[in-house]
Design an enzyme around this catalytic site. Structure first.
Site, mmCIF file in Angstrom:
data_model
loop_
_atom_site.group_PDB
_atom_site.id
_atom_site.type_symbol
_atom_site.label_atom_id
_atom_site.label_comp_id
_atom_site.label_asym_id
_atom_site.label_seq_id
_atom_site.Cartn_x
_atom_site.Cartn_y
_atom_site.Cartn_z
ATOM 1 N N ASP A 1 46.751 53.600 19.275
ATOM 2 C CA ASP A 1 45.606 53.047 19.988
ATOM 3 C C ASP A 1 45.863 51.586 20.336
ATOM 4 O O ASP A 1 46.623 50.902 19.639
ATOM 5 C CB ASP A 1 44.345 53.162 19.134
ATOM 6 C CG ASP A 1 43.888 54.604 18.967
ATOM 7 O OD1 ASP A 1 44.089 55.401 19.897
ATOM 8 O OD2 ASP A 1 43.321 54.923 17.901
ATOM 9 N N ARG B 1 41.599 57.164 11.779
ATOM 10 C CA ARG B 1 40.185 56.877 12.056
ATOM 11 C C ARG B 1 39.278 57.894 11.374
ATOM 12 O O ARG B 1 38.197 57.560 10.876
ATOM 13 C CB ARG B 1 39.923 56.923 13.562
ATOM 14 C CG ARG B 1 40.425 55.723 14.331
ATOM 15 C CD ARG B 1 40.040 55.835 15.788
ATOM 16 N NE ARG B 1 40.852 56.795 16.521
ATOM 17 C CZ ARG B 1 40.446 57.473 17.587
ATOM 18 N NH1 ARG B 1 39.195 57.353 18.012
ATOM 19 N NH2 ARG B 1 41.262 58.285 18.222
ATOM 20 N N ASP C 1 36.200 53.665 15.130
ATOM 21 C CA ASP C 1 36.924 52.405 14.968
ATOM 22 C C ASP C 1 36.069 51.265 15.512
ATOM 23 O O ASP C 1 34.938 51.478 15.974
ATOM 24 C CB ASP C 1 38.310 52.452 15.625
ATOM 25 C CG ASP C 1 38.260 52.665 17.136
ATOM 26 O OD1 ASP C 1 37.306 52.192 17.780
ATOM 27 O OD2 ASP C 1 39.176 53.298 17.683
ATOM 28 N N TYR D 1 51.009 54.642 7.369
ATOM 29 C CA TYR D 1 50.165 53.599 7.954
ATOM 30 C C TYR D 1 49.584 52.694 6.881
ATOM 31 O O TYR D 1 49.294 53.136 5.759
ATOM 32 C CB TYR D 1 48.984 54.223 8.707
ATOM 33 C CG TYR D 1 49.335 55.077 9.893
ATOM 34 C CD1 TYR D 1 49.386 54.539 11.180
ATOM 35 C CD2 TYR D 1 49.590 56.429 9.731
ATOM 36 C CE1 TYR D 1 49.688 55.335 12.269
ATOM 37 C CE2 TYR D 1 49.900 57.229 10.823
ATOM 38 C CZ TYR D 1 49.954 56.682 12.090
ATOM 39 O OH TYR D 1 50.250 57.465 13.167
#
Length: 279
Positions: free
Chosen positions: A34, A169, A76, A62
């Site tokens: 993103d 997310r 988000d 991540y």
């Protein structure tokens, strides 16, 4: 090549930058980040774009930060805030750690409404932007590892390694739902894809025509490598199978260190799936 994507650029922006820098039209990436996210983006050029499917299926690690207290329609910080869930956002670390533990392992995960998933042939984010209610079906994912790093007020930092197709997310959203506080993702950095690490990546703003490219074999570190002789290499270049009694699954075929093809081992033969070097 391995790119360290900054916040503010889309993955497509990075691909366009690589196209202009190397004057190469055939450029692609494996695994979209993103715009607000940073970290590892694997970019493939030329015939190496054929390797995308063998890279994007690898597990990904991540670093993430979720904010407790409010959810958003995008899950988000770019989205519209949803009505408060009701519970105070200050939660004890032990409870957060316990709930994160319930989000590990094989599970069914509901993708965010604002995602690239298709609904009746239309990207769900396009429908969501039009105000259409999108309820995406849950998909099977695996959260291999989920570790709480820090709790600072309403901010929860964690590291996670997940299967392809997992939305971080959604992990933040589900954490908030199970705590009863609501939550959304405010920061995301991809550290690795399989054996490829962001520590070895080049910042996107430092790309020049002189920046060296990695050999194609570098993105296939998860596959066994099989050296073939010149006769077999010629057959592989024409897409023909070659005999083999040792391998199983997918195999990277090389000659003199050059990646020729990715093959699948079947019934004593190595059958090329993707050929990079042609005769």
């Amino acid at each position: 090549m391995l790119i360290d994507k900054p916040a503010g650029l889309t993955s497509h922006d990075v691909v366009q930058r690589v196209r202009r820098t190397y004057r190469e039209r055939s450029v692609g990436h494996t695994g979209t980040l993103d715009p607000f996210a940073t970290g590892l983006l694997v970019v493939l050029l030329g015939r190496a774009t054929r390797l995308a499917r063998f890279v994007e299926g690898q597990s990904k690690t991540y670093l993430a930060v979720a904010r407790l207290g409010v959810g958003t329609d995008t899950d988000d910080a770019t989205g519209r805030e949803l009505p408060p869930a009701g519970r105070n956002s200050v939660v004890e670390r032990d409870e957060i750690e316990t709930v994160l533990g319930t989000l590990s392992g094989a599970q069914q995960q509901r993708p965010p409404a604002f995602s690239a998933k298709h609904v009746a042939g239309v990207r769900s984010y396009r429908m969501a932007r039009r105000g259409e209610l999108v309820e995406l079906p849950a998909v099977s994912v695996v959260v291999h590892h989920l570790e709480l790093l820090d709790v600072a007020g309403d901010l929860v930092s964690f590291r996670t390694t997940v299967s392809a197709g997992t939305y971080i997310r959604a992990i933040a959203r589900d954490l908030g739902e199970r705590l009863g506080t609501g939550a959304h993702l405010v920061s995301l950095r991809r550290q690795s894809i399989g054996s490829l690490d962001v520590a070895d990546a080049i910042p996107a703003d430092q790309l020049t025509p002189e920046t060296p490219l990695l050999p194609a074999l570098a993105v296939l570190g998860h596959l066994p490598v099989r050296e073939v002789d010149r006769e077999s290499a010629a057959a592989v270049a024409h897409g023909r199978a070659v005999p083999d009694g040792e391998s199983s699954g997918l195999v990277a075929l090389v000659e003199g260190g050059r990646l020729l093809a990715v093959a699948s081992a079947e019934d004593g033969w190595l059958r090329p799936r993707v050929v990079l070097e042609v005769a």
